[in-house]
Design a protein around this motif. Structure first.
Motif, PDB file in Angstrom:
ATOM      1  N   ILE A   1      -5.265   2.683  -8.493  1.00 36.20           N
ATOM      2  CA  ILE A   1      -5.167   3.979  -7.815  1.00 36.20           C
ATOM      3  C   ILE A   1      -6.536   4.404  -7.308  1.00 36.20           C
ATOM      4  CG2 ILE A   1      -4.541   6.410  -8.047  1.00 36.20           C
ATOM      5  CD1 ILE A   1      -2.607   5.594 -10.254  1.00 36.20           C
ATOM      6  N   THR A   2      -6.571   4.868  -6.063  1.00 36.83           N
ATOM      7  CA  THR A   2      -7.777   5.423  -5.469  1.00 36.83           C
ATOM      8  C   THR A   2      -7.565   6.913  -5.255  1.00 36.83           C
ATOM      9  OG1 THR A   2      -8.244   3.344  -4.323  1.00 36.83           O
ATOM     10  CG2 THR A   2      -9.379   5.311  -3.528  1.00 36.83           C
ATOM     11  N   TRP A   3      -8.442   7.708  -5.850  1.00 37.15           N
ATOM     12  CA  TRP A   3      -8.369   9.166  -5.702  1.00 37.15           C
ATOM     13  C   TRP A   3      -9.360   9.558  -4.612  1.00 37.15           C
ATOM     14  CZ3 TRP A   3      -4.531  11.184  -8.656  1.00 37.15           C
ATOM     15  CH2 TRP A   3      -4.090  10.434  -9.744  1.00 37.15           C
ATOM     16  N   ARG A   4      -8.859   9.862  -3.416  1.00 38.36           N
ATOM     17  CA  ARG A   4      -9.732  10.016  -2.258  1.00 38.36           C
ATOM     18  C   ARG A   4     -10.202  11.444  -2.022  1.00 38.36           C
ATOM     19  NH1 ARG A   4      -7.892   6.654   2.866  1.00 38.36           N
ATOM     20  NH2 ARG A   4     -10.066   7.214   3.323  1.00 38.36           N
ATOM     21  N   GLY A   5      -9.636  12.393  -2.734  1.00 34.34           N
ATOM     22  CA  GLY A   5     -10.064  13.777  -2.541  1.00 34.34           C
ATOM     23  C   GLY A   5      -9.552  14.350  -1.224  1.00 34.34           C
TER      24      GLY A   5
ATOM     25  N   GLN B   1       0.832  -1.208   0.000  1.00 30.88           N
ATOM     26  CA  GLN B   1       0.000   0.000   0.000  1.00 30.88           C
ATOM     27  C   GLN B   1       0.867   1.258   0.000  1.00 30.88           C
ATOM     28  OE1 GLN B   1      -3.385  -0.173  -0.234  1.00 30.88           O
ATOM     29  NE2 GLN B   1      -3.152  -2.414  -0.347  1.00 30.88           N
ATOM     30  N   LEU B   2       0.760   2.035  -1.068  1.00 34.55           N
ATOM     31  CA  LEU B   2       1.435   3.317  -1.173  1.00 34.55           C
ATOM     32  C   LEU B   2       0.427   4.433  -0.927  1.00 34.55           C
ATOM     33  CD1 LEU B   2       3.090   1.252  -3.000  1.00 34.55           C
ATOM     34  CD2 LEU B   2       3.865   3.251  -4.268  1.00 34.55           C
ATOM     35  N   VAL B   3       0.886   5.521  -0.305  1.00 27.13           N
ATOM     36  CA  VAL B   3       0.004   6.664  -0.095  1.00 27.13           C
ATOM     37  C   VAL B   3       0.772   7.933  -0.405  1.00 27.13           C
ATOM     38  CG1 VAL B   3       0.566   6.929   2.376  1.00 27.13           C
ATOM     39  CG2 VAL B   3      -1.624   7.774   1.511  1.00 27.13           C
ATOM     40  N   THR B   4       0.070   8.900  -0.977  1.00 26.19           N
ATOM     41  CA  THR B   4       0.630  10.227  -1.202  1.00 26.19           C
ATOM     42  C   THR B   4      -0.426  11.254  -0.855  1.00 26.19           C
ATOM     43  OG1 THR B   4       1.851  11.614  -2.757  1.00 26.19           O
ATOM     44  CG2 THR B   4      -0.030  10.377  -3.646  1.00 26.19           C
ATOM     45  N   VAL B   5       0.010  12.396  -0.358  1.00 30.28           N
ATOM     46  CA  VAL B   5      -0.909  13.432   0.107  1.00 30.28           C
ATOM     47  C   VAL B   5      -0.419  14.773  -0.425  1.00 30.28           C
ATOM     48  CG1 VAL B   5      -2.006  14.532   2.100  1.00 30.28           C
ATOM     49  CG2 VAL B   5      -1.306  12.122   2.228  1.00 30.28           C
ATOM     50  N   GLY B   6      -1.300  15.499  -1.072  1.00 31.32           N
ATOM     51  CA  GLY B   6      -0.918  16.820  -1.552  1.00 31.32           C
ATOM     52  C   GLY B   6      -1.865  17.306  -2.621  1.00 31.32           C
ATOM     53  N   ARG B   7      -1.903  18.617  -2.800  1.00 26.13           N
ATOM     54  CA  ARG B   7      -2.734  19.196  -3.852  1.00 26.13           C
ATOM     55  C   ARG B   7      -2.207  18.763  -5.212  1.00 26.13           C
ATOM     56  NH1 ARG B   7      -2.178  24.467  -4.331  1.00 26.13           N
ATOM     57  NH2 ARG B   7      -0.275  24.495  -3.084  1.00 26.13           N
ATOM     58  N   ALA B   8      -3.104  18.542  -6.130  1.00 23.55           N
ATOM     59  CA  ALA B   8      -2.722  18.135  -7.478  1.00 23.55           C
ATOM     60  C   ALA B   8      -2.261  19.360  -8.257  1.00 23.55           C
ATOM     61  CB  ALA B   8      -3.893  17.455  -8.177  1.00 23.55           C
ATOM     62  N   VAL B   9      -1.021  19.757  -7.968  1.00 19.44           N
ATOM     63  CA  VAL B   9      -0.379  20.875  -8.659  1.00 19.44           C
ATOM     64  C   VAL B   9       0.991  20.406  -9.130  1.00 19.44           C
ATOM     65  CG1 VAL B   9      -1.620  22.670  -7.401  1.00 19.44           C
ATOM     66  CG2 VAL B   9       0.508  21.772  -6.462  1.00 19.44           C
ATOM     67  N   ALA B  10       1.589  21.162 -10.041  1.00 19.39           N
ATOM     68  CA  ALA B  10       2.795  20.691 -10.718  1.00 19.39           C
ATOM     69  C   ALA B  10       3.933  20.386  -9.754  1.00 19.39           C
ATOM     70  CB  ALA B  10       3.237  21.730 -11.749  1.00 19.39           C
ATOM     71  N   LYS B  11       4.125  21.229  -8.714  1.00 21.05           N
ATOM     72  CA  LYS B  11       5.300  21.075  -7.862  1.00 21.05           C
ATOM     73  C   LYS B  11       5.280  19.796  -7.026  1.00 21.05           C
ATOM     74  CE  LYS B  11       3.480  23.900  -4.035  1.00 21.05           C
ATOM     75  NZ  LYS B  11       3.705  25.114  -3.217  1.00 21.05           N
ATOM     76  N   LYS B  12       4.152  19.130  -6.911  1.00 17.34           N
ATOM     77  CA  LYS B  12       4.094  17.887  -6.144  1.00 17.34           C
ATOM     78  C   LYS B  12       4.647  16.695  -6.933  1.00 17.34           C
ATOM     79  CE  LYS B  12       2.114  19.876  -2.624  1.00 17.34           C
ATOM     80  NZ  LYS B  12       2.822  20.079  -1.338  1.00 17.34           N
ATOM     81  N   GLY B  13       4.751  16.817  -8.247  1.00 24.33           N
ATOM     82  CA  GLY B  13       5.363  15.765  -9.040  1.00 24.33           C
ATOM     83  C   GLY B  13       4.528  14.516  -9.220  1.00 24.33           C
ATOM     84  N   PHE B  14       3.218  14.626  -9.121  1.00 21.91           N
ATOM     85  CA  PHE B  14       2.390  13.425  -9.237  1.00 21.91           C
ATOM     86  C   PHE B  14       2.410  12.830 -10.652  1.00 21.91           C
ATOM     87  CE2 PHE B  14      -0.076  15.457  -5.583  1.00 21.91           C
ATOM     88  CZ  PHE B  14       0.588  14.693  -4.634  1.00 21.91           C
ATOM     89  N   ASP B  15       2.652  13.673 -11.653  1.00 24.69           N
ATOM     90  CA  ASP B  15       2.789  13.121 -13.003  1.00 24.69           C
ATOM     91  C   ASP B  15       4.018  12.226 -13.099  1.00 24.69           C
ATOM     92  OD1 ASP B  15       4.411  15.356 -12.608  1.00 24.69           O
ATOM     93  OD2 ASP B  15       4.312  15.999 -14.697  1.00 24.69           O
TER      94      ASP B  15
ATOM     95  N   GLY C   1      -6.156  14.477  -1.655  1.00 27.62           N
ATOM     96  CA  GLY C   1      -6.025  15.884  -2.009  1.00 27.62           C
ATOM     97  C   GLY C   1      -6.871  16.237  -3.220  1.00 27.62           C
ATOM     98  N   THR C   2      -7.093  17.522  -3.373  1.00 24.87           N
ATOM     99  CA  THR C   2      -7.777  18.029  -4.556  1.00 24.87           C
ATOM    100  C   THR C   2      -6.762  18.835  -5.358  1.00 24.87           C
ATOM    101  OG1 THR C   2      -8.498  19.972  -3.325  1.00 24.87           O
ATOM    102  CG2 THR C   2     -10.001  18.101  -3.388  1.00 24.87           C
ATOM    103  N   GLY C   3      -7.218  19.576  -6.339  1.00 30.72           N
ATOM    104  CA  GLY C   3      -6.285  20.419  -7.077  1.00 30.72           C
ATOM    105  C   GLY C   3      -6.605  20.484  -8.550  1.00 30.72           C
ATOM    106  N   GLU C   4      -6.026  21.477  -9.192  1.00 31.41           N
ATOM    107  CA  GLU C   4      -6.363  21.800 -10.569  1.00 31.41           C
ATOM    108  C   GLU C   4      -5.946  20.724 -11.571  1.00 31.41           C
ATOM    109  OE1 GLU C   4      -2.499  24.682 -11.362  1.00 31.41           O
ATOM    110  OE2 GLU C   4      -4.105  25.334 -10.017  1.00 31.41           O
ATOM    111  N   LEU C   5      -4.950  19.898 -11.217  1.00 29.25           N
ATOM    112  CA  LEU C   5      -4.459  18.883 -12.154  1.00 29.25           C
ATOM    113  C   LEU C   5      -5.059  17.502 -11.902  1.00 29.25           C
ATOM    114  CD1 LEU C   5      -0.648  19.801 -12.340  1.00 29.25           C
ATOM    115  CD2 LEU C   5      -2.512  20.525 -13.852  1.00 29.25           C
ATOM    116  N   ARG C   6      -6.020  17.409 -11.012  1.00 28.95           N
ATOM    117  CA  ARG C   6      -6.528  16.086 -10.634  1.00 28.95           C
ATOM    118  C   ARG C   6      -7.142  15.353 -11.827  1.00 28.95           C
ATOM    119  NH1 ARG C   6     -11.178  14.422  -7.141  1.00 28.95           N
ATOM    120  NH2 ARG C   6     -10.521  12.592  -5.957  1.00 28.95           N
ATOM    121  N   ALA C   7      -7.927  16.035 -12.631  1.00 32.53           N
ATOM    122  CA  ALA C   7      -8.546  15.390 -13.795  1.00 32.53           C
ATOM    123  C   ALA C   7      -7.489  14.937 -14.794  1.00 32.53           C
ATOM    124  CB  ALA C   7      -9.528  16.347 -14.459  1.00 32.53           C
ATOM    125  N   ALA C   8      -6.474  15.770 -14.996  1.00 39.51           N
ATOM    126  CA  ALA C   8      -5.399  15.406 -15.920  1.00 39.51           C
ATOM    127  C   ALA C   8      -4.619  14.198 -15.410  1.00 39.51           C
ATOM    128  CB  ALA C   8      -4.461  16.592 -16.120  1.00 39.51           C
TER     129      ALA C   8
END
Length: 419
Positions: A289-293, A233-247, A268-275
């Motif tokens: 992947i589970t997107w929990r908001g 189980q992996l977890v990450t927490v943060g707004r979906a913005v470029a500096k978090k590196g989720f891509d 987390g939420t954020g402007e890049l979540r849909a992308a």
């Protein structure tokens, strides 16, 4: 009982915010230390949930008009009251100088907000502390000048790296003192401080109030990625913005061996979540992947306790935006999770390579994939790194020490002794 201290105002960009537990824990600690606090916010909250931490804070926020047309009578009343203040012409001179260098509607909005704040702020409050050195500090600087108050600041991340040097230099010069939460941040701001007072800006880590967190799980399952019915189980927490590196994280996960079983939860939420969701679909990762908001703090902690690895591949975002030391990395450490992250911004100040986690260069999905594969396949290594991370947050990042510094500095400036 704590000593009764002078009242202060604390100004933030938005309140409450799920992503800013470090501000909420600071306000609560200062209240417990005896300060009466007025919270002033430039924006109304946009998150659906509220942390229990915010509910414990006694101060109720006062909201400035986010856009001046939304509260014309408050703005007009503030402007009329300013006519009677001797420093109005000094303020207008400063504002016009700023406007020439930053001709924008945003600049005019900050002046209007400052006039409202100057009129409505409790006269008993003589000092204002502001979080973030960009727009919130503009409002505070104008209001403080007009009303003969002092102000101090806490700089964090984006405000350090995306604000122009001239503006940072002048705000630091006008402040009583300031703090920031990473070595890179303090070195950058000290270069802009008055030459006669380079220590006007100093390093104060946020730390964590460990009393807010449960003890970590006594043991975790020894998952190693070979059992499809019991994935790591992996977890990450943060707004979906470029500096978090989720891509980069998604690209790294796509490079993991096909026979390695894992699941990722993103909070987390954020402007890049849909992308990001679309990227996961393209990479064939959507079912893993589970997107929990956005979640409240208790739910975030529960997710950390259920995980085996915490991952956050920080990097430089748009227009130079970057993190400081993300608080969520320390929060993961409270639950004895090993950290997979990047050698970037303030992360290496907490995570030491091979001691509390594994670090890779930013924007290097291949290296991140290799680090994740190592952690997924080695539960003993995860346990060793996680225990070290727990020790580090307990021993080297004291929340109490940071609050003591802030309280002492606030006491000093309120007593007219500077910082």
């Amino acid at each position: 009982m704590p000593p009764l201290r002078s009242p202060i105002a604390v100004v933030v960009k938005g309140y409450p915010r799920l992503s800013e537990t470090f501000i909420a824990q600071e306000i609560l600690a200062l209240e417990k230390a005896g300060f009466t606090i007025e919270i002033w916010s430039l924006r109304h909250p946009t998150d659906g949930a509220v942390h229990m931490l915010n509910k414990q804070i006694k101060a109720r926020p006062v909201y400035l008009p986010e856009y001046l047309y939304q509260a014309p009578w408050r703005v007009l009343a503030g402007a009329l009251a300013a006519l009677a203040r001797p420093r109005l012409f000094r303020l207008l001179g400063l504002f016009l100088r700023d406007l020439r260098r930053d001709f924008s509607a945003n600049r005019g909005r900050r002046l209007g907000q400052a006039l409202v704040m100057a009129r409505e702020l409790d006269p008993a409050i003589r000092h204002i502390h502001v979080h973030y050195l960009h727009t919130p500090a503009s409002v505070v600087r104008y209001a403080a000048l007009l009303t003969r108050r002092t102000f101090s600041f806490s700089a964090h991340a984006k405000d350090i790296w995306t604000t122009t040097d001239w503006e940072k230099r002048e705000k630091i010069a006008d402040s009583a003192w300031g703090v920031t939460c990473t070595r890179a941040g303090v070195e950058t701001l000290q270069k802009l401080a008055p030459p006669s007072d380079p220590d006007r800006v100093s390093l104060v880590y946020h730390g964590l109030d460990l009393a807010r967190f449960p003890e970590p799980p006594r043991e975790r399952p020894a998952r190693d990625g070979r059992d499809g019915d019991d994935p790591v189980q992996l977890v990450t927490v943060g707004r979906a913005v470029a500096k978090k590196g989720f891509d980069d994280l998604l690209d790294a996960l796509a490079e993991l061996p096909a026979g390695l079983h894992w699941r990722l939860s993103h909070i987390g939420t954020g402007e890049l979540r849909a992308a990001l969701k679309a990227q996961a679909e393209r990479l064939g990762l959507a079912d893993r992947i589970t997107w929990r908001g956005a979640l409240a703090q208790d739910d975030v902690v529960a997710a950390l306790r259920a995980a085996d690895i915490f991952v956050l591949p920080c990097k430089e975002g748009e227009a130079g935006d970057r993190d400081g030391l993300p608080n969520v990395i320390m929060e993961a450490a409270t639950q004895a999770l090993p950290i997979a992250s990047t050698r970037f911004a303030g992360v290496p100040e907490f995570v030491r390579e091979g001691e509390e986690g594994l670090l890779v260069p930013p924007q290097d999905p291949a290296a991140l994939s290799q680090a994740l594969a190592t952690l997924i396949g080695d539960p003993a290594l995860r346990r060793k790194l996680g225990e070290a991370a727990r020790r580090r947050v307990s021993e080297a990042f004291s929340f109490e020490a940071g609050i003591a510094v802030l309280a002492d500095r606030l006491d000093a400036v309120l007593a007219g002794k500077g910082a």
